[in-house]
Scaffold this motif. Sequence first.
Motif, mmCIF file in Angstrom:
data_model
loop_
_atom_site.group_PDB
_atom_site.id
_atom_site.type_symbol
_atom_site.label_atom_id
_atom_site.label_comp_id
_atom_site.label_asym_id
_atom_site.label_seq_id
_atom_site.Cartn_x
_atom_site.Cartn_y
_atom_site.Cartn_z
ATOM 1 N N TYR A 1 -40.676 78.311 51.201
ATOM 2 C CA TYR A 1 -40.877 78.745 49.823
ATOM 3 C C TYR A 1 -42.225 78.234 49.306
ATOM 4 O O TYR A 1 -42.664 77.122 49.616
ATOM 5 C CB TYR A 1 -39.774 78.213 48.912
ATOM 6 C CG TYR A 1 -38.445 78.916 49.073
ATOM 7 C CD1 TYR A 1 -38.322 80.287 48.856
ATOM 8 C CD2 TYR A 1 -37.301 78.205 49.423
ATOM 9 C CE1 TYR A 1 -37.109 80.928 48.985
ATOM 10 C CE2 TYR A 1 -36.069 78.838 49.547
ATOM 11 C CZ TYR A 1 -35.982 80.200 49.331
ATOM 12 O OH TYR A 1 -34.774 80.841 49.461
ATOM 13 N N VAL A 2 -42.857 79.079 48.484
ATOM 14 C CA VAL A 2 -44.085 78.677 47.786
ATOM 15 C C VAL A 2 -43.651 78.219 46.397
ATOM 16 O O VAL A 2 -43.536 79.015 45.458
ATOM 17 C CB VAL A 2 -45.081 79.850 47.699
ATOM 18 C CG1 VAL A 2 -46.388 79.380 47.041
ATOM 19 C CG2 VAL A 2 -45.345 80.430 49.083
ATOM 20 N N ALA A 3 -43.389 76.922 46.281
ATOM 21 C CA ALA A 3 -42.775 76.389 45.069
ATOM 22 C C ALA A 3 -43.620 76.630 43.826
ATOM 23 O O ALA A 3 -43.110 76.906 42.746
ATOM 24 C CB ALA A 3 -42.500 74.890 45.245
ATOM 25 N N GLY A 4 -44.933 76.528 43.969
ATOM 26 C CA GLY A 4 -45.804 76.649 42.807
ATOM 27 C C GLY A 4 -45.831 78.027 42.184
ATOM 28 O O GLY A 4 -46.265 78.178 41.035
ATOM 29 N N ARG B 1 -42.686 82.516 52.223
ATOM 30 C CA ARG B 1 -43.761 82.833 53.168
ATOM 31 C C ARG B 1 -43.172 82.894 54.575
ATOM 32 O O ARG B 1 -42.641 81.902 55.091
ATOM 33 C CB ARG B 1 -44.860 81.777 53.108
ATOM 34 C CG ARG B 1 -46.127 82.188 53.895
ATOM 35 C CD ARG B 1 -47.143 81.056 53.929
ATOM 36 N NE ARG B 1 -47.500 80.627 52.594
ATOM 37 C CZ ARG B 1 -48.439 81.212 51.844
ATOM 38 N NH1 ARG B 1 -49.080 82.268 52.317
ATOM 39 N NH2 ARG B 1 -48.729 80.744 50.654
ATOM 40 N N LEU B 2 -43.244 84.083 55.178
ATOM 41 C CA LEU B 2 -42.698 84.285 56.515
ATOM 42 C C LEU B 2 -43.673 83.768 57.574
ATOM 43 O O LEU B 2 -44.809 83.385 57.281
ATOM 44 C CB LEU B 2 -42.406 85.762 56.737
ATOM 45 C CG LEU B 2 -41.496 86.435 55.696
ATOM 46 C CD1 LEU B 2 -41.266 87.902 56.047
ATOM 47 C CD2 LEU B 2 -40.169 85.702 55.573
ATOM 48 N N VAL C 1 -33.160 74.619 39.700
ATOM 49 C CA VAL C 1 -34.476 75.275 39.644
ATOM 50 C C VAL C 1 -35.416 74.697 40.693
ATOM 51 O O VAL C 1 -36.315 75.386 41.194
ATOM 52 C CB VAL C 1 -35.073 75.146 38.224
ATOM 53 C CG1 VAL C 1 -36.511 75.659 38.193
ATOM 54 C CG2 VAL C 1 -34.212 75.911 37.220
ATOM 55 N N ALA C 2 -35.219 73.432 41.059
ATOM 56 C CA ALA C 2 -36.090 72.783 42.041
ATOM 57 C C ALA C 2 -36.085 73.561 43.352
ATOM 58 O O ALA C 2 -35.032 73.970 43.847
ATOM 59 C CB ALA C 2 -35.630 71.344 42.266
ATOM 60 N N VAL C 3 -37.263 73.776 43.918
ATOM 61 C CA VAL C 3 -37.422 74.572 45.138
ATOM 62 C C VAL C 3 -37.319 73.658 46.357
ATOM 63 O O VAL C 3 -38.022 72.641 46.438
ATOM 64 C CB VAL C 3 -38.776 75.291 45.140
ATOM 65 C CG1 VAL C 3 -38.930 76.124 46.411
ATOM 66 C CG2 VAL C 3 -38.912 76.174 43.902
#
Length: 265
Positions: A76-79, A111-112, A133-135
């Motif tokens: 995951y792209v947390a930002g 992101r794969l 909500v935290a990734v």
Amino acid sequence: MLRTLFAPRLILLHLLVIGVLVAFMFLGQWQLGVFQASGAKPADDPAPVPVTQLSQVGRYITKEQVNRQVTATGEYVAGDQLLVADRVADVTAPGGRAAKGKGYWLLTPLRLEDGTLVPVVRGWVPTPTDPAVAVPGGTVTVTGRLRASEETGDVVPSGPLPEGQVALVSTAELINLWTDAPLRSGFIVAASQDPPLAAKPVAAPRPMEDVGFSWRNLAYAVQWWIFAGFAVFMWYHFVREAVRSDQRRRQAAVGREPAATEPTG
């Protein structure tokens, strides 16, 4: 007239007609619901396939691909996570919206391995401050259903949204927000994840196929409503006759009264 309308025999008639109307309208609505549901039935639900087989960059999700089970592995792209505002935990609700239980979908780019991004609805939370909500960091594997990009007309925003929130899951909009990698069309509604999902999963339907409407049920619905109209007509007829009969009886009673004699002096 009011005395006639509220006579015991007519009160029973009023109550009977009200009961008949409620029953007939309910039966008509039920048959209409059966008719509306008859146009589609659950289709075959194949086993999950990699999302890369169905979702491409720059290509629309086809009708046959909508709600197919897919898997995706990446980070995951947390930002770049967004909150999809004013939503419920059920994608089958119109526009994913409902009068009660509104909250937020967690929309996070995954992101794969080939560097492309696929949007993932990780679940539903009631508030933006919910711990879910935290990734999660590191590599994750998501299993869910593929949905087509939402169109502007699908969701009507209730007003301006704060930064970091969007009104719909639109590939056209996300392309402008997530610019560091190619974006695949559509989005995944996650049903499960490794590691496990922290947020409440959003319910998504299985594929459906058109089978044609059952017009007989529509005819039944119209038939019950016609019966309801006939019941109203008969009620009006009986009430009118009761009022006229009562008026005739009063007029006859007045005619039978002896005439008053003038006093003699």
